[in-house]
Design a protein around this motif. Structure first.
Motif, PDB file in Angstrom:
ATOM      1  N   TYR A  89       0.838  -1.199   0.000  1.00 30.12           N
ATOM      2  CA  TYR A  89       0.000   0.000   0.000  1.00 30.12           C
ATOM      3  C   TYR A  89       0.875   1.253   0.000  1.00 30.12           C
ATOM      4  O   TYR A  89       0.630   2.209  -0.749  1.00 30.12           O
ATOM      5  N   LEU A  90       1.926   1.250   0.835  1.00 29.05           N
ATOM      6  CA  LEU A  90       2.835   2.399   0.903  1.00 29.05           C
ATOM      7  C   LEU A  90       3.644   2.543  -0.384  1.00 29.05           C
ATOM      8  O   LEU A  90       3.906   3.663  -0.841  1.00 29.05           O
ATOM      9  N   VAL A  91       4.044   1.408  -0.962  1.00 35.19           N
ATOM     10  CA  VAL A  91       4.769   1.443  -2.236  1.00 35.19           C
ATOM     11  C   VAL A  91       3.905   2.087  -3.313  1.00 35.19           C
ATOM     12  O   VAL A  91       4.364   2.976  -4.053  1.00 35.19           O
ATOM     13  N   GLU A 122      31.693  16.541  -8.894  1.00 34.14           N
ATOM     14  CA  GLU A 122      30.536  15.650  -8.832  1.00 34.14           C
ATOM     15  C   GLU A 122      29.458  16.288  -7.951  1.00 34.14           C
ATOM     16  O   GLU A 122      29.757  16.854  -6.907  1.00 34.14           O
ATOM     17  N   LEU A 123      28.210  16.170  -8.383  1.00 32.52           N
ATOM     18  CA  LEU A 123      27.079  16.684  -7.608  1.00 32.52           C
ATOM     19  C   LEU A 123      26.208  15.509  -7.185  1.00 32.52           C
ATOM     20  O   LEU A 123      25.759  14.726  -8.021  1.00 32.52           O
ATOM     21  N   GLU A 124      25.997  15.389  -5.870  1.00 34.07           N
ATOM     22  CA  GLU A 124      25.207  14.286  -5.331  1.00 34.07           C
ATOM     23  C   GLU A 124      23.978  14.824  -4.600  1.00 34.07           C
ATOM     24  O   GLU A 124      24.036  15.883  -3.970  1.00 34.07           O
ATOM     25  N   PHE A 125      22.891  14.074  -4.655  1.00 30.39           N
ATOM     26  CA  PHE A 125      21.643  14.458  -3.988  1.00 30.39           C
ATOM     27  C   PHE A 125      21.283  13.425  -2.918  1.00 30.39           C
ATOM     28  O   PHE A 125      21.459  12.217  -3.128  1.00 30.39           O
ATOM     29  N   TYR A 126      20.764  13.918  -1.802  1.00 35.08           N
ATOM     30  CA  TYR A 126      20.378  13.054  -0.682  1.00 35.08           C
ATOM     31  C   TYR A 126      19.025  13.504  -0.120  1.00 35.08           C
ATOM     32  O   TYR A 126      18.645  14.669  -0.266  1.00 35.08           O
ATOM     33  N   ILE A 127      18.349  12.567   0.541  1.00 36.16           N
ATOM     34  CA  ILE A 127      17.117  12.863   1.277  1.00 36.16           C
ATOM     35  C   ILE A 127      17.311  12.481   2.740  1.00 36.16           C
ATOM     36  O   ILE A 127      17.766  11.363   3.039  1.00 36.16           O
ATOM     37  N   ILE A 128      16.974  13.392   3.647  1.00 31.99           N
ATOM     38  CA  ILE A 128      16.865  13.079   5.074  1.00 31.99           C
ATOM     39  C   ILE A 128      15.493  13.580   5.514  1.00 31.99           C
ATOM     40  O   ILE A 128      15.256  14.783   5.564  1.00 31.99           O
ATOM     41  N   THR A 129      14.592  12.656   5.812  1.00 35.13           N
ATOM     42  CA  THR A 129      13.225  13.047   6.119  1.00 35.13           C
ATOM     43  C   THR A 129      12.720  12.377   7.386  1.00 35.13           C
ATOM     44  O   THR A 129      13.082  11.232   7.684  1.00 35.13           O
ATOM     45  N   GLY A 130      11.891  13.084   8.122  1.00 39.94           N
ATOM     46  CA  GLY A 130      11.181  12.500   9.249  1.00 39.94           C
ATOM     47  C   GLY A 130       9.917  11.801   8.802  1.00 39.94           C
ATOM     48  O   GLY A 130       9.156  11.295   9.624  1.00 39.94           O
ATOM     49  N   GLY A 131       9.692  11.764   7.492  1.00 42.74           N
ATOM     50  CA  GLY A 131       8.541  11.080   6.917  1.00 42.74           C
ATOM     51  C   GLY A 131       8.853   9.631   6.598  1.00 42.74           C
ATOM     52  O   GLY A 131       9.787   9.039   7.138  1.00 42.74           O
ATOM     53  N   PHE A 132       8.087   9.061   5.681  1.00 39.55           N
ATOM     54  CA  PHE A 132       8.143   7.631   5.406  1.00 39.55           C
ATOM     55  C   PHE A 132       9.174   7.294   4.334  1.00 39.55           C
ATOM     56  O   PHE A 132       8.977   7.616   3.163  1.00 39.55           O
ATOM     57  N   ALA A 133      10.224   6.604   4.726  1.00 37.18           N
ATOM     58  CA  ALA A 133      11.262   6.231   3.765  1.00 37.18           C
ATOM     59  C   ALA A 133      10.693   5.349   2.654  1.00 37.18           C
ATOM     60  O   ALA A 133      11.064   5.488   1.487  1.00 37.18           O
ATOM     61  N   GLU A 134       9.789   4.426   3.018  1.00 42.91           N
ATOM     62  CA  GLU A 134       9.209   3.508   2.035  1.00 42.91           C
ATOM     63  C   GLU A 134       8.491   4.263   0.931  1.00 42.91           C
ATOM     64  O   GLU A 134       8.534   3.874  -0.245  1.00 42.91           O
ATOM     65  N   PHE A 153       8.955   1.401   8.972  1.00 42.01           N
ATOM     66  CA  PHE A 153       8.054   0.485   9.654  1.00 42.01           C
ATOM     67  C   PHE A 153       8.659  -0.925   9.707  1.00 42.01           C
ATOM     68  O   PHE A 153       9.384  -1.342   8.799  1.00 42.01           O
ATOM     69  N   HIS A 154       8.313  -1.650  10.761  1.00 40.38           N
ATOM     70  CA  HIS A 154       8.459  -3.103  10.758  1.00 40.38           C
ATOM     71  C   HIS A 154       7.104  -3.653  10.330  1.00 40.38           C
ATOM     72  O   HIS A 154       6.058  -3.170  10.776  1.00 40.38           O
ATOM     73  N   TYR A 155       7.132  -4.658   9.456  1.00 42.60           N
ATOM     74  CA  TYR A 155       5.894  -5.202   8.915  1.00 42.60           C
ATOM     75  C   TYR A 155       5.592  -6.569   9.507  1.00 42.60           C
ATOM     76  O   TYR A 155       6.501  -7.377   9.764  1.00 42.60           O
ATOM     77  N   GLU A 162       3.361  -2.643  11.572  1.00 42.73           N
ATOM     78  CA  GLU A 162       3.203  -3.204  12.921  1.00 42.73           C
ATOM     79  C   GLU A 162       3.911  -2.391  13.996  1.00 42.73           C
ATOM     80  O   GLU A 162       3.359  -2.136  15.065  1.00 42.73           O
ATOM     81  N   PHE A 163       5.167  -1.986  13.739  1.00 43.08           N
ATOM     82  CA  PHE A 163       5.936  -1.215  14.715  1.00 43.08           C
ATOM     83  C   PHE A 163       6.745  -0.142  13.994  1.00 43.08           C
ATOM     84  O   PHE A 163       6.992  -0.225  12.778  1.00 43.08           O
ATOM     85  N   LEU A 164       7.186   0.833  14.761  1.00 43.30           N
ATOM     86  CA  LEU A 164       8.135   1.826  14.257  1.00 43.30           C
ATOM     87  C   LEU A 164       9.537   1.246  14.417  1.00 43.30           C
ATOM     88  O   LEU A 164       9.985   0.978  15.530  1.00 43.30           O
ATOM     89  N   LYS A 165      10.215   1.003  13.291  1.00 44.42           N
ATOM     90  CA  LYS A 165      11.541   0.378  13.315  1.00 44.42           C
ATOM     91  C   LYS A 165      12.667   1.402  13.392  1.00 44.42           C
ATOM     92  O   LYS A 165      13.661   1.199  14.081  1.00 44.42           O
ATOM     93  N   ARG A 166      12.508   2.490  12.660  1.00 47.50           N
ATOM     94  CA  ARG A 166      13.525   3.553  12.684  1.00 47.50           C
ATOM     95  C   ARG A 166      12.826   4.898  12.732  1.00 47.50           C
ATOM     96  O   ARG A 166      11.903   5.171  11.979  1.00 47.50           O
ATOM     97  N   SER A 167      13.294   5.744  13.634  1.00 46.40           N
ATOM     98  CA  SER A 167      12.726   7.079  13.797  1.00 46.40           C
ATOM     99  C   SER A 167      13.799   8.123  13.530  1.00 46.40           C
ATOM    100  O   SER A 167      14.944   7.965  13.962  1.00 46.40           O
TER     101      SER A 167
END
Length: 296
Positions: A89-91, A122-134, A153-155, A162-167
């Motif tokens: 669903y998240l995907v 070289e130019l590199e792009f990154y994301i650091i978000t408190g939102g959903f990595a998935e 999430f842990h599934y 089911e659980f929060l795996k990484r915050s």
């Protein structure tokens, strides 16, 4: 007559080391795309304001961490529903999520800018978000990023959340800046933290002074502060037509101020794109100057 030995000031130890790399680090929610929590609530057929007031805000008032409260609310909502919130669903939600206008063109424009200024960089792009990595990993822009860090999430066996795996909290975001600097593949590794000031600049993947951080709110303030301290560039973005709303919700100290604050508009001639281009140009010229001192 005693001859005085001339010092060669072009030797490596007399000049700063050269790192031919720039990192542009983005927050995601309300920076590159709409807030994923709100958009997911809408997709579930719920009213965002009602959901926040009945569930999320009450937990925050009870002392919950805002990230934990957000994930707990969604897990409980999934349990209440016949149609569960699963990994699939998240995907699918990520695949359907549309970034802000012209975000998809922004990456190539900045890469072209670097190539015009100095092809060795070289130019590199990154994301650091408190939102959903998935979710972010499945958006149409995911392939542009070298790494994407977000909450996980842990599934359960049926793939339900089911659980929060990484915050990733506000201050945790700065930890990931350090991992960009180190070039480490794993954030946790053997548990030892990366001490930025204990590593010589020529051992860094990219110095903090050659990073640009783009974010929209309070969760990004610690990153603004770190880059200000280390000579990097912090750019704030806001939604809507007026900057006053940003100022009303975010209080910053002098060390946390951004270089510029612009609307989240990625069209070619927008203030934000001009800000990013100028930031890129500034860092490219600094690197070019160092290359000149090394005779490159």
């Amino acid at each position: 007559m005693t001859q005085v030995k001339k010092t060669d000031f072009r030797k490596p130890q007399a000049t700063k080391p050269v790192c031919n790399r720039i990192a542009v680090v983005f927050d995601f929610d309300d920076t590159l795309a709409p807030d994923t929590f709100d958009e997911l609530i809408k997709r579930l057929g719920l009213d965002v304001n009602e959901f926040r007031q009945q569930h999320y805000e009450s937990l925050k008032e009870a002392g919950w961490d805002h990230v934990a409260a957000r994930f707990y609310c969604l897990i409980q909502e999934s349990k209440r529903r016949k149609e569960k919130i699963t990994k699939d669903y998240l995907v699918q939600f990520g695949q359907d999520l549309q970034p802000f206008k012209d975000v998809t063109e922004m990456f190539d424009r900045l890469q072209q800018k670097v190539q015009e200024l100095n092809p060795q960089i070289e130019l590199e792009f990154y994301i650091i978000t408190g939102g959903f990595a998935e979710v972010v990993r499945n958006t149409c822009i995911a392939s542009y990023f070298k790494k994407i860090w977000g909450c996980e999430f842990h599934y359960a066996e049926n793939s339900e959340i089911e659980f929060l795996k990484r915050s990733i909290s506000h201050t945790e975001k700065t930890r990931y800046l350090m991992h960009i600097a180190s070039g480490a593949d794993q954030v946790d590794g053997d548990g030892r933290s990366f001490a930025y000031r204990d590593v010589s600049e020529n051992q860094l993947h990219v110095p903090l002074s050659q990073m640009i951080y783009v974010g929209d709110g309070a969760s990004d303030v610690p990153c603004f502060s770190v880059l200000n301290d280390e000579g990097g560039i912090a750019i704030g973005v806001y939604k809507g037509d007026t900057v006053e709303k940003w100022s009303q919700h975010i209080e910053v100290t002098e060390s946390q101020r951004v270089t510029n604050l612009a609307p989240a508009d990625y069209q070619a001639e927008s203030e934000l794109m001009r800000s990013l281009n100028l930031a890129i140009e500034s860092l490219c010229k600094q690197i070019s100057l160092r290359q000149l001192s090394k005779g490159e």
